[in-house]
Design a protein around this motif. Structure first.
Motif, PDB file in Angstrom:
ATOM      1  N   ASP A 113       4.969 -41.704 -25.275  1.00  0.00           N
ATOM      2  CA  ASP A 113       5.261 -41.200 -26.622  1.00  0.00           C
ATOM      3  C   ASP A 113       6.125 -39.937 -26.639  1.00  0.00           C
ATOM      4  O   ASP A 113       6.520 -39.487 -27.716  1.00  0.00           O
ATOM      5  N   LEU A 114       6.395 -39.362 -25.479  1.00  0.00           N
ATOM      6  CA  LEU A 114       7.204 -38.135 -25.450  1.00  0.00           C
ATOM      7  C   LEU A 114       8.652 -38.464 -25.790  1.00  0.00           C
ATOM      8  O   LEU A 114       9.270 -39.299 -25.118  1.00  0.00           O
ATOM      9  N   PRO A 115       9.221 -37.821 -26.794  1.00  0.00           N
ATOM     10  CA  PRO A 115      10.591 -38.161 -27.212  1.00  0.00           C
ATOM     11  C   PRO A 115      11.628 -38.001 -26.102  1.00  0.00           C
ATOM     12  O   PRO A 115      12.516 -38.834 -25.948  1.00  0.00           O
ATOM     13  N   ALA A 116      11.535 -36.938 -25.315  1.00  0.00           N
ATOM     14  CA  ALA A 116      12.544 -36.681 -24.284  1.00  0.00           C
ATOM     15  C   ALA A 116      12.080 -37.108 -22.896  1.00  0.00           C
ATOM     16  O   ALA A 116      12.808 -36.952 -21.926  1.00  0.00           O
ATOM     17  N   LEU A 121       9.655 -32.569 -20.371  1.00  0.00           N
ATOM     18  CA  LEU A 121       8.535 -31.716 -20.774  1.00  0.00           C
ATOM     19  C   LEU A 121       8.037 -30.874 -19.598  1.00  0.00           C
ATOM     20  O   LEU A 121       7.925 -29.652 -19.707  1.00  0.00           O
ATOM     21  N   LEU A 122       7.754 -31.513 -18.476  1.00  0.00           N
ATOM     22  CA  LEU A 122       7.200 -30.783 -17.334  1.00  0.00           C
ATOM     23  C   LEU A 122       8.153 -29.701 -16.840  1.00  0.00           C
ATOM     24  O   LEU A 122       7.752 -28.549 -16.643  1.00  0.00           O
ATOM     25  N   TRP A 123       9.413 -30.069 -16.635  1.00  0.00           N
ATOM     26  CA  TRP A 123      10.368 -29.110 -16.076  1.00  0.00           C
ATOM     27  C   TRP A 123      10.708 -27.985 -17.044  1.00  0.00           C
ATOM     28  O   TRP A 123      11.157 -26.924 -16.623  1.00  0.00           O
ATOM     29  N   SER A 124      10.454 -28.178 -18.325  1.00  0.00           N
ATOM     30  CA  SER A 124      10.728 -27.090 -19.277  1.00  0.00           C
ATOM     31  C   SER A 124       9.776 -25.912 -19.072  1.00  0.00           C
ATOM     32  O   SER A 124      10.035 -24.818 -19.551  1.00  0.00           O
ATOM     33  N   TYR A 125       8.692 -26.132 -18.326  1.00  0.00           N
ATOM     34  CA  TYR A 125       7.727 -25.061 -18.045  1.00  0.00           C
ATOM     35  C   TYR A 125       7.875 -24.486 -16.635  1.00  0.00           C
ATOM     36  O   TYR A 125       7.110 -23.605 -16.245  1.00  0.00           O
ATOM     37  N   ARG A 156      -1.793 -30.814 -25.987  1.00  0.00           N
ATOM     38  CA  ARG A 156      -1.306 -31.020 -27.364  1.00  0.00           C
ATOM     39  C   ARG A 156      -0.689 -32.407 -27.529  1.00  0.00           C
ATOM     40  O   ARG A 156      -0.741 -32.992 -28.604  1.00  0.00           O
ATOM     41  N   HIS A 157      -0.109 -32.917 -26.458  1.00  0.00           N
ATOM     42  CA  HIS A 157       0.516 -34.242 -26.495  1.00  0.00           C
ATOM     43  C   HIS A 157      -0.469 -35.364 -26.162  1.00  0.00           C
ATOM     44  O   HIS A 157      -0.066 -36.528 -26.068  1.00  0.00           O
ATOM     45  N   GLY A 158      -1.745 -35.021 -25.955  1.00  0.00           N
ATOM     46  CA  GLY A 158      -2.759 -36.042 -25.723  1.00  0.00           C
ATOM     47  C   GLY A 158      -3.113 -36.309 -24.277  1.00  0.00           C
ATOM     48  O   GLY A 158      -3.863 -37.249 -23.984  1.00  0.00           O
ATOM     49  N   PHE A 159      -2.608 -35.513 -23.350  1.00  0.00           N
ATOM     50  CA  PHE A 159      -2.938 -35.687 -21.935  1.00  0.00           C
ATOM     51  C   PHE A 159      -4.338 -35.153 -21.644  1.00  0.00           C
ATOM     52  O   PHE A 159      -4.800 -34.225 -22.293  1.00  0.00           O
ATOM     53  N   ARG A 160      -4.979 -35.735 -20.633  1.00  0.00           N
ATOM     54  CA  ARG A 160      -6.323 -35.325 -20.206  1.00  0.00           C
ATOM     55  C   ARG A 160      -6.303 -34.956 -18.726  1.00  0.00           C
ATOM     56  O   ARG A 160      -5.416 -35.363 -17.991  1.00  0.00           O
ATOM     57  N   PHE A 161      -7.336 -34.225 -18.306  1.00  0.00           N
ATOM     58  CA  PHE A 161      -7.483 -33.776 -16.913  1.00  0.00           C
ATOM     59  C   PHE A 161      -6.265 -32.979 -16.465  1.00  0.00           C
ATOM     60  O   PHE A 161      -5.727 -33.171 -15.375  1.00  0.00           O
ATOM     61  N   VAL A 162      -5.812 -32.078 -17.305  1.00  0.00           N
ATOM     62  CA  VAL A 162      -4.609 -31.300 -17.014  1.00  0.00           C
ATOM     63  C   VAL A 162      -4.834 -29.817 -17.303  1.00  0.00           C
ATOM     64  O   VAL A 162      -4.095 -29.220 -18.068  1.00  0.00           O
ATOM     65  N   GLY A 163      -5.809 -29.221 -16.649  1.00  0.00           N
ATOM     66  CA  GLY A 163      -6.021 -27.791 -16.823  1.00  0.00           C
ATOM     67  C   GLY A 163      -4.950 -26.993 -16.105  1.00  0.00           C
ATOM     68  O   GLY A 163      -4.089 -27.541 -15.403  1.00  0.00           O
ATOM     69  N   PRO A 164      -4.996 -25.660 -16.262  1.00  0.00           N
ATOM     70  CA  PRO A 164      -3.978 -24.797 -15.644  1.00  0.00           C
ATOM     71  C   PRO A 164      -3.898 -24.906 -14.117  1.00  0.00           C
ATOM     72  O   PRO A 164      -2.808 -24.815 -13.554  1.00  0.00           O
ATOM     73  N   THR A 165      -5.032 -25.126 -13.455  1.00  0.00           N
ATOM     74  CA  THR A 165      -5.006 -25.242 -11.991  1.00  0.00           C
ATOM     75  C   THR A 165      -4.357 -26.557 -11.575  1.00  0.00           C
ATOM     76  O   THR A 165      -3.533 -26.588 -10.647  1.00  0.00           O
TER      77      THR A 165
END
Length: 193
Positions: A113-116, A121-125, A156-165
């Motif tokens: 569902d990610l438009p780009a 998304l990942l590399w933007s961070y 926010r985009h609905g992903f799970r099991f994705v904490g900061p670590t």
């Protein structure tokens, strides 16, 4: 200093010297830039499955994971239904954790569902490249402001099991950061932006 010599005498990050699976992963993959959506989905999924387990367990089961999850093709995994979850729970070749399996399916749907796309998304961070490598393993963080922001964005985009670590481990694994310690024989990756 955080270095160890493998059987071949090359200086590596201490965790990457032995066993062979770690050595191969450390030398050929960890910290190398990854840009494809499906390849990044694989790394994200495996990082989530690793949570609470040894990375060696995941590496040893990686080929079984690839077979079970149709090569981590996002479009394919996003179409999984209850029968696929049941199939995966019966597959002794992978980690059979219902919450993690269901998260992988939900994450594929969120990625679709990610438009780009997932890579954008990942590399933007990704943080700006830093000068030099960490002096020792003690200088390598478990999370950063960027990984915290990435984890929030993924959720926010609905992903799970994705904490900061987990997000930071993904950044390390996919070359968004270079956490090979100073003196490691693996050359720094070429910048990817």
């Amino acid at each position: 200093m955080g270095l160890s010599a493998g059987a071949d005498g090359l200086a590596r990050c201490a965790w990457g010297a032995d066993p062979q699976e770690y050595r191969r992963y450390h030398d050929q993959e960890w910290g190398r830039p990854v840009r494809g959506d499906d390849a990044l989905f694989e790394r994200l999924t495996l990082e989530a499955f690793q949570s609470g387990l040894s990375w060696l367990t995941i590496l040893r089961k990686r080929e079984a994971f690839r077979a079970a999850f149709d090569g981590f093709r996002i479009a394919k995994v996003a179409g999984y239904g209850p029968a696929d979850v049941t199939r995966l729970l019966a597959d002794a070749g992978i980690v059979r954790n219902r919450a993690k399996i269901e998260a992988a399916v939900a994450n594929a749907r969120a990625a679709l569902d990610l438009p780009a796309g997932l890579a954008d998304l990942l590399w933007s961070y990704a943080p700006p490249p830093r000068a030099g490598r960490p002096a020792s393993a003690a200088d390598v963080p478990a999370r950063t402001p960027e990984s915290t922001a990435l984890a929030r964005a993924l959720k926010r985009h609905g992903f799970r099991f994705v904490g900061p670590t987990t997000a930071y481990a993904l950044m390390q694994a996919t070359g968004m950061v270079d956490d090979h310690v100073d003196g490691c024989h693996v050359p720094p990756p070429l910048p990817v932006r």
